[in-house]
Enzyme design. Structure first.
Site, mmCIF file in Angstrom:
data_model
loop_
_atom_site.group_PDB
_atom_site.id
_atom_site.type_symbol
_atom_site.label_atom_id
_atom_site.label_comp_id
_atom_site.label_asym_id
_atom_site.label_seq_id
_atom_site.Cartn_x
_atom_site.Cartn_y
_atom_site.Cartn_z
ATOM 1 N N SER A 1 0.833 -1.191 0.000
ATOM 2 C CA SER A 1 0.000 0.000 0.000
ATOM 3 C C SER A 1 0.884 1.265 0.000
ATOM 4 O O SER A 1 1.753 1.406 -0.853
ATOM 5 C CB SER A 1 -0.928 -0.051 1.211
ATOM 6 O OG SER A 1 -1.948 0.875 1.103
ATOM 7 N N ARG B 1 -11.826 6.181 10.146
ATOM 8 C CA ARG B 1 -11.359 4.806 10.157
ATOM 9 C C ARG B 1 -12.424 3.849 9.638
ATOM 10 O O ARG B 1 -12.124 2.888 8.920
ATOM 11 C CB ARG B 1 -10.937 4.411 11.572
ATOM 12 C CG ARG B 1 -10.310 3.051 11.670
ATOM 13 C CD ARG B 1 -9.114 2.939 10.749
ATOM 14 N NE ARG B 1 -8.447 1.652 10.858
ATOM 15 C CZ ARG B 1 -7.382 1.314 10.166
ATOM 16 N NH1 ARG B 1 -6.875 2.165 9.288
ATOM 17 N NH2 ARG B 1 -6.817 0.142 10.314
ATOM 18 N N ASP C 1 -8.993 -6.429 -4.422
ATOM 19 C CA ASP C 1 -8.577 -5.126 -3.901
ATOM 20 C C ASP C 1 -9.164 -4.039 -4.814
ATOM 21 O O ASP C 1 -8.763 -3.910 -5.962
ATOM 22 C CB ASP C 1 -7.042 -5.052 -3.893
ATOM 23 C CG ASP C 1 -6.519 -3.746 -3.318
ATOM 24 O OD1 ASP C 1 -7.333 -2.836 -3.055
ATOM 25 O OD2 ASP C 1 -5.293 -3.644 -3.128
ATOM 26 N N HIS D 1 -8.145 -5.090 -0.142
ATOM 27 C CA HIS D 1 -6.846 -4.422 -0.017
ATOM 28 C C HIS D 1 -6.027 -5.006 1.138
ATOM 29 O O HIS D 1 -4.812 -5.127 1.051
ATOM 30 C CB HIS D 1 -7.084 -2.921 0.198
ATOM 31 C CG HIS D 1 -5.828 -2.106 0.238
ATOM 32 N ND1 HIS D 1 -4.934 -2.096 -0.810
ATOM 33 C CD2 HIS D 1 -5.311 -1.285 1.178
ATOM 34 C CE1 HIS D 1 -3.916 -1.294 -0.498
ATOM 35 N NE2 HIS D 1 -4.121 -0.797 0.692
ATOM 36 N N ASP D 2 -6.717 -5.365 2.223
ATOM 37 C CA ASP D 2 -6.029 -5.891 3.406
ATOM 38 C C ASP D 2 -5.326 -7.221 3.161
ATOM 39 O O ASP D 2 -4.588 -7.696 4.023
ATOM 40 C CB ASP D 2 -7.024 -6.079 4.559
ATOM 41 C CG ASP D 2 -7.143 -4.807 5.400
ATOM 42 O OD1 ASP D 2 -6.369 -3.870 5.140
ATOM 43 O OD2 ASP D 2 -8.002 -4.768 6.291
#
Lengths: 198, 371
Positions: free
Chosen positions: B140, B210, B305, B338-339
């Site tokens: 990232s 968040r 992602d 994405h994680d």
């Protein structure tokens, strides 16, 4: 190394920039790097094969050959190689054109459907041909666009592609004098070194 | 480690002195050829692997990949991970004291660009006597730092692994970041960034930021698998309290994060993301920008992602091919979004393992040949 890859390697000049489409474990590119001083890039879709490439230190990008070649720039490689995969493409004629757009020259190897044993299957057995080279059933074969040497050469003519060199061999990739008498009947695999007509 | 040499920044400002907090794992070998730099993503920091104490509930943020026998094998490599400048886990940042005023920096802390971080990391490497990295690795925002390393210090990076990253953000990405920033800035407890002096912090805003971020880091599929439409109390409440498990989860994540992360740091990190665009110095031509790089590259993306989609990684790959660099690219099929880069997904971990091992072996061979 597979003998057909050795035959291909022999035709590649020292220092050439090679794109290997469907490069598998990167055998050809590793050989070229170690013995011909060439810098290459492989294209492969299978993750396990890509891991093999990484272990060999062969650069490789994961792409689907049917859709993923568009991003390569015109003439960005000296030679584009495709070994025994053209018949697996959705549109081999387009793939062929792409190869000669990306490379100045190309090397294509194709299994010959005009080989006598294939003809025997159809003529006498009335079945789709199977062999060591083409061991699949008609329903699950990846080889969806089989052709004979004559068919391929017709396509080259249509697309204004010049055949610089043709090597026709048997299933062990040996070249025999006899084969060259009737290549479309006796040859099992053909290696074409091609370029666009000026 | 404290640095007294002023650091000139992309913004034109200068950070007169600063401190960097870092952790190392493994042992630096005699010829210093086994050092790997780990660059962290937005909310990461120096604690990348292992546990600090027996009471720790969670290991470092990339514990799945760093450790003995893992992809980044600490039996083999010397691994360095730091908290970037502007961070809130020990390195100089908005919560530090500004030596010029004697007060907390707060919103006056300079906004950083990725290249500034890389410059500060290079100075840290100098101080540790590491003239070149076996590899610079990051996911990232960390991948952006790795890319920047290969451009700014080509001779100091042998291998560069860029995971779930992009050559620059899309408008959509910047949009997400802006919503997150607005949530923070508009919190009544933000006090124009001077919340510490007011003995407060923008809990709601940071928590919202968040929550939004968290949604974009997951995939539709992973959220469905994790929560579906499961109800918390079994029935609908017909008010605006938590009905669904996913709501409860996001609120919890948001609150946890806001209690542990500095709001000004969040603003700064998202700005650094927005600004990143190495090709901008080369008329937008990434291939030309990468011409100076000499590293071998590994680029990995993940199928689900959508924050940094595989197509974004392919932009990097295409530019590397155009500029005739050695690049290997893998799009890993993974449901985590994405994680995914924080999970031990086999093809991904295997590729990273093989890539680092191959480069390590090549260096050892070259060094043997040179002696």
């Amino acid at each position: 190394m597979r003998i057909d890859l050795e035959l291909i390697a022999e035709t590649i000049p020292k220092g050439a920039r090679v794109l290997d489409l469907g490069c598998g474990s990167g055998e050809l590119l590793a050989h070229l790097r170690d013995h011909h001083g060439t810098v290459g890039l492989g294209v492969e879709i299978e993750t396990d094969r890509i891991l093999d490439c990484i272990k060999q230190g062969v650069p490789v990008v994961q792409k689907d050959l049917d859709t993923g070649l568009g991003n390569f720039l015109d003439h960005s490689f000296d030679i584009v190689v495709m070994s025994q995969s053209l018949q697996q493409m959705k549109a081999p004629h387009r793939t062929l054109a792409e190869m000669l757009r990306i490379g100045r020259e190309a090397i294509v190897t194709i299994p010959n459907f005009g080989f006598w044993n294939a003809r025997r299957y159809l003529t006498f057995l009335g079945r789709m041909p199977m062999s060591k080279l083409l061991p699949y059933g008609w329903y699950d074969t990846p080889n969806i666009h089989m052709c004979t040497l004559r068919d391929f050469e017709d396509l080259c003519r249509e697309q204004n592609v010049r055949i610089k060199q043709r090597t026709v061999v048997d299933s062990q990739h040996r070249s025999r004098k006899l084969i060259n008498l009737m290549p479309n009947f006796l040859g099992e695999v053909a290696i074409y070194h091609i370029e666009n007509n000026a | 480690m404290t640095f007294d040499e002023p650091l000139p920044l992309r913004s034109g400002r200068v950070l007169e002195q600063y401190e960097l907090v870092y952790e190392t794992y493994g042992t630096l070998n005699a010829d210093k050829s086994n050092a790997i730099l780990i660059c962290h993503a937005l909310s990461g920091h120096h604690h990348a692997a292992g546990y600090h104490s027996a009471e720790d509930t969670k290991p470092g943020w990339w514990n799945d990949c760093i450790g003995p026998g893992k992809a980044i094998d600490t039996d083999r490599y010397f691994v360095l991970s730091l908290n970037n400048l502007g961070g809130c886990h020990g390195s100089t940042g908005p919560t530090s004291i500004n030596p010029a005023t004697g007060k907390i920096w707060g919103p006056d802390f300079p906004v950083f660009a990725v290249r500034d971080w890389v410059k500060s990391q290079a100075r840290l490497a100098d101080a540790l006597g590491i003239s070149s990295w076996l590899a610079v690795v990051g996911g990232s925002l960390g991948g952006m730092q790795a890319l920047r390393w290969s451009i700014d210090y080509p001779e100091r990076v042998r291998a560069c692994a860029i995971i779930a990253s992009a050559p620059k953000l899309t408008a959509q990405n910047i949009g997400f970041n802006e919503v997150a920033r607005q949530a923070i800035i508009n919190d009544p407890d933000f006090h124009e960034g001077r919340y510490i002096e007011h003995n407060a912090y923008p809990k709601q805003g940071l928590s919202l930021a968040r929550m939004l971020g968290h949604i974009t880091y997951l995939s539709d599929e992973s959220m469905r698998d994790k929560f579906g439409r499961d109800l918390r109390k079994g029935t609908l409440s017909f008010d605006y309290d938590v009905d669904f498990q996913v709501e409860s989860y996001l609120r919890y994540q948001g609150e946890q994060f806001s209690a542990n992360f500095d709001a000004n740091t969040y603003l700064l990190m998202t700005k650094a993301l927005d600004y990143f665009d190495p090709a901008a110095d080369h008329d937008g031509d990434l291939a030309r920008c990468l011409a100076q790089a000499t590293a071998r590259f590994l680029v990995i993306s993940f199928s689900t992602d959508w924050r940094f989609a595989p197509a974004r990684s392919e932009e990097i790959v295409n530019a590397l091919i155009h500029s005739k660099k050695e690049v290997t690219y893998l799009e890993v099929d993974a449901p985590q979004g994405h994680d995914a880069f924080l999970f031990p997904i086999k093809p991904y971990v295997n590729a990273l393992t093989a890539f680092l091992a191959r480069n390590f072996d090549d260096v050892q061979r070259e060094n043997r040949g040179a002696h």
